[in-house]
Design an enzyme around this catalytic site. Sequence first.
Site, PDB file in Angstrom:
ATOM      1  N   HIS A 109      -7.306   3.595   4.940  1.00  0.00           N
ATOM      2  CA  HIS A 109      -7.908   4.922   5.040  1.00  0.00           C
ATOM      3  C   HIS A 109      -9.422   4.848   4.864  1.00  0.00           C
ATOM      4  O   HIS A 109     -10.183   5.435   5.642  1.00  0.00           O
ATOM      5  CB  HIS A 109      -7.325   5.856   3.975  1.00  0.00           C
ATOM      6  CG  HIS A 109      -6.012   6.466   4.340  1.00  0.00           C
ATOM      7  ND1 HIS A 109      -4.872   5.716   4.519  1.00  0.00           N
ATOM      8  CD2 HIS A 109      -5.656   7.763   4.567  1.00  0.00           C
ATOM      9  CE1 HIS A 109      -3.863   6.518   4.815  1.00  0.00           C
ATOM     10  NE2 HIS A 109      -4.315   7.765   4.865  1.00  0.00           N
ATOM     11  N   HIS A 156      -4.135   2.985  -4.260  1.00  0.00           N
ATOM     12  CA  HIS A 156      -5.013   1.838  -4.042  1.00  0.00           C
ATOM     13  C   HIS A 156      -5.737   1.460  -5.322  1.00  0.00           C
ATOM     14  O   HIS A 156      -6.062   2.331  -6.145  1.00  0.00           O
ATOM     15  CB  HIS A 156      -6.064   2.136  -2.964  1.00  0.00           C
ATOM     16  CG  HIS A 156      -5.592   1.890  -1.567  1.00  0.00           C
ATOM     17  ND1 HIS A 156      -5.272   0.639  -1.091  1.00  0.00           N
ATOM     18  CD2 HIS A 156      -5.380   2.749  -0.540  1.00  0.00           C
ATOM     19  CE1 HIS A 156      -4.877   0.737   0.169  1.00  0.00           C
ATOM     20  NE2 HIS A 156      -4.929   1.999   0.520  1.00  0.00           N
TER      21      HIS A 156
END
Length: 234
Positions: free
Chosen positions: A148, A197
Site C-alpha cells: 500500500h 505492517h
Amino acid sequence: MPEKLYRWFGRKEWPLVLILLAAAGALWAFVEIADDVVEQETGTVDKVLLRAMRSQTNPADPLGPRWLEEMMRDFTGLGGVGVLTLIVGAAVGYLYIMEKGRAALAVIFAVGGGVLLSTLAKTVIDRPRPDLVSHGSFVTSASFPSGHSMMAAVVYLTLAVMIARVRPRWRTKAYILLCAVLIALLVGVSRVYLGVHWPTDVLAGWTIGSGWALLCWGVTLWLQRRGEIEDDAD
C-alpha cells in the site's frame, strides 16, 4: 570538476541528473532497510513503534476514538488495489483521449513495474505480518515491503509530477507535490496503526516507491526531450 560536469551535461540536463541521483539515493535506502530486516536488526524498534499505537492495557485496541480507527481505514483505502486501479485507469484514459498514447504507456509502465517490484520483494524476503496485535484490515501477502505504501508513492507521485509540470507557478507545483506526499504518508501510517505492517515495512515501501517513481520520471523526461514521448504541455 563542477565546470566540466556542467559543460558535459548542459544546463537543461541538470534537473534530470538530480532526479536520477535522488532515485538512486531512495533505492539505496531501501536496500539498507531490507538488509537490516533480513538480519533481524529492526525487531526492537518495530515492536516499540507498533505497540505505541495501541492501548497499553488492551493491545487489540488502537489508540484514539472509534472514528479515528474508521478514518485510518479510509486512509488505507487510498493505497488499495481498487482505488489505485480506478485512479490509474482514469489517468491513462485521459492521456489517451488527449492523444498522448506514449505518455499513457509510461504511466502503465511505472505502475506495472511498481507492482512487479513489490511482489518480487515480498516473495524474496517473505517477512511475516505483525503478530503482536490484531489486524484491523484483511491481508494475505507477506509483510515487507508495504505494498500500500509503495504503490501510493508510485501512483500519487507519478501523477502529481505530470500535473505539476504544466503548472506555471512554483507555489502550485509545490502544493500538488505536497498533497501527493501527504497521501502517501497517511496511507503508510494507517498500515501501522491498523497493525498489518511493521514500521520498517512502511518505510521500505516509501523509499522504494518514491525511488521507482523518480526513476520513471527521469526516464520519461529524457524520452520527452528526445521526442519519443509526448510532452506534458503539448
